[in-house]
Design a protein around this motif. Structure first.
Motif, short mmCIF file in Angstrom:
data_model
loop_
_atom_site.label_atom_id
_atom_site.label_comp_id
_atom_site.label_asym_id
_atom_site.label_seq_id
_atom_site.Cartn_x
_atom_site.Cartn_y
_atom_site.Cartn_z
N SER A 149 68.26 119.22 97.44
CA SER A 149 68.70 118.43 96.38
C SER A 149 68.26 119.07 94.99
CB SER A 149 67.67 116.99 96.40
OG SER A 149 66.48 117.55 95.95
N PHE A 167 61.79 113.48 101.51
CA PHE A 167 63.09 113.37 102.49
C PHE A 167 63.69 114.60 103.10
CE2 PHE A 167 64.59 112.70 98.17
CZ PHE A 167 65.73 113.73 98.09
N ASN A 216 68.63 115.44 107.51
CA ASN A 216 69.20 115.54 106.28
C ASN A 216 69.71 117.00 105.85
OD1 ASN A 216 68.87 112.99 105.72
ND2 ASN A 216 66.79 112.95 104.70
N SER A 241 68.33 107.74 96.39
CA SER A 241 68.78 107.04 98.09
C SER A 241 68.45 105.64 97.94
CB SER A 241 67.88 108.01 99.15
OG SER A 241 66.52 107.43 98.77
N ASP A 251 68.38 102.13 101.24
CA ASP A 251 68.44 102.06 102.50
C ASP A 251 69.75 101.45 102.92
OD1 ASP A 251 65.92 102.52 102.88
OD2 ASP A 251 65.11 100.41 102.27
N ILE A 269 75.41 104.84 96.05
CA ILE A 269 74.23 105.51 96.42
C ILE A 269 73.67 105.18 97.68
CG2 ILE A 269 71.85 106.10 95.85
CD1 ILE A 269 73.98 107.02 93.77
N GLN A 270 73.54 105.74 98.81
CA GLN A 270 72.74 105.45 100.24
C GLN A 270 72.10 106.80 100.64
OE1 GLN A 270 75.18 103.81 103.23
NE2 GLN A 270 73.21 103.21 104.16
N ASP A 271 72.84 107.87 100.92
CA ASP A 271 71.99 109.13 101.65
C ASP A 271 71.12 109.77 100.48
OD1 ASP A 271 73.87 108.76 103.81
OD2 ASP A 271 75.38 110.34 103.15
N GLU A 272 70.27 110.46 101.09
CA GLU A 272 69.06 110.77 100.38
C GLU A 272 69.60 112.37 99.96
OE1 GLU A 272 65.09 109.16 102.69
OE2 GLU A 272 66.40 110.53 103.74
N ARG A 273 70.16 112.25 98.77
CA ARG A 273 70.51 113.52 98.00
C ARG A 273 70.93 113.55 96.80
NH1 ARG A 273 76.22 113.33 97.08
NH2 ARG A 273 77.38 111.48 98.00
N TYR A 318 73.51 113.39 93.57
CA TYR A 318 74.81 112.77 93.20
C TYR A 318 75.27 113.40 91.83
CZ TYR A 318 73.96 109.46 97.27
OH TYR A 318 73.52 108.93 98.42
#
Length: 366
Positions: free
Chosen positions: A89, A124, A130, A299, A301, A330-334, A336
């Motif tokens: 990240s 995460f 991931n 991120s 849920d 936004i959803q994935d733990e990353r 953007y």
């Protein structure tokens, strides 16, 4: 001696020792030992040992991302090794990856091995799934290992993301590159070490003496960036302007009519944890930054729509790759990409988030 004098002498000794230790890892430091016959590796190693530290092994790996197993010891005497400390990240690491991919493609068959040591910043990033997803997204083909417990990081005395170490054919750490940049110097050092490898192994090798930048490289003029990484979580949110810093738990916040540059403003009710701040519904973020690009580590849920406004208007041509029609999902733990501007300057970014459950970690800039 008086106690004060003794303390001063001890401090001087400690400082001198630290300088000597750090000098071992100085970037761009060339081998200047006593000349010996090219084939006499024992004598060459004895001279190198006076200057360079020996390579450290991968310590207590938490997992192997895209390889069954790999050790540095098994490569010494066969390969030149580049060890890259990174985390997925981190925008500085992400901007370095195209160069690592290019070097791996160009020099792997000529004896270069790259090992990505993924040492996480956020919880995460401990998740191997991931990391595997990130490795696929970035097109990484060189081996990547997990360093969740910082064991390899600590054995190298590493301090930064990213940071690269070059290990020569004889197993000595002869070069260190900190952060982004100096790509030409690093590539030239790789070339020099590959030539030494060919000589040591008694093989013919046609090693390039030119350097290049990958087509997908993102150039950054750091002198033009006036904003620094800004954290949302209570552990590091010293730039939170309209709430209680370093405090976990819920806070009801109101964004004022005027804001200061490079300060974080949140609107609505946010629940602060150590690493992130989480929305509860109908919340907003305002940040006046000085840069060209804006990145957001976040991120959720469930897929969460974030409306992106720039300078009081829906974002248009400056929309980043993760924004479509003025909205980032936004959803994935990353990480953007929210803003991909055409030039450096000061702008006000506003994010509106209607749904609860979005976890905001950091803003970074480019």
């Amino acid at each position: 001696m008086e106690k004060r004098t003794i303390a001063l002498v001890i401090a001087v000794i400690l400082i001198a020792g630290a300088i000597v230790y750090l000098e071992q890892f100085s970037a761009n430091k060339s081998y200047t030992g006593t000349p010996v016959a090219p084939g006499n590796r024992t004598a060459i190693n004895a001279e190198k040992a006076k200057i360079y530290p020996y390579a450290k092994e991968i310590a207590q790996p938490s997992g192997f991302v895209n390889v069954d197993n790999i050790t540095i010891g098994s490569l010494i005497g066969k390969n030149v090794i580049l060890v890259d400390f990174w985390t997925y990240s981190c925008i500085n690491c992400v901007r370095t990856i195209p160069y690592l991919n290019m070097w791996y493609s160009e020099y792997h068959d000529q004896g270069l091995e790259i090992i990505g040591v993924h040492t996480p910043e956020f919880q995460f990033e401990h998740n191997i799934d991931n990391v595997r997803q990130a490795v696929r997204r970035f097109g990484i083909r060189y081996p990547v290992v997990l360093d969740n417990n910082y064991a390899t990081w600590d054995s190298y005395g590493n301090q930064y993301w990213p940071e690269e170490y070059l290990i020569d054919i004889d197993g000595f750490i002869v070069y260190r590159a900190i952060g982004e940049g100096d790509y030409n110097a690093t590539e030239m050092e790789i070339q020099n070490l590959l030539r030494e490898r060919a000589q040591a192994l008694g093989i013919q090798a046609n090693i390039s003496n030119t350097t290049a930048a990958p087509a997908n490289a993102v150039s950054v003029d750091f002198s033009q960036i006036g904003s620094q990484e800004t954290y949302f979580g209570a552990g590091k949110n010293q730039f939170l302007a309209n709430g209680q810093q370093s405090a976990t738990g819920p806070q009801a916040l109101v964004i004022p009519g005027s804001v200061q540059s490079n300060m974080l403003y949140l609107g609505g009710t946010w629940n602060f944890a150590d690493e992130y701040a989480e929305t509860t519904g109908n919340d907003s973020i305002v940040f006046q930054y000085n840069a060209k690009n804006v990145y957001f580590v976040a991120s959720a849920d469930n897929a969460t729509a974030v409306t992106v406004m720039l300078d009081g208007k829906p974002i248009g041509s400056s929309a980043g790759s993760d924004v479509t029609g003025g909205v980032a999902t936004i959803q994935d733990e990353r990480l953007y990409t929210l803003v991909a501007g055409t030039d450096y300057g000061e702008h006000t970014l506003k994010l509106d988030i209607a749904q609860p459950g979005l976890r905001a970690y950091t803003f970074t800039f480019g």
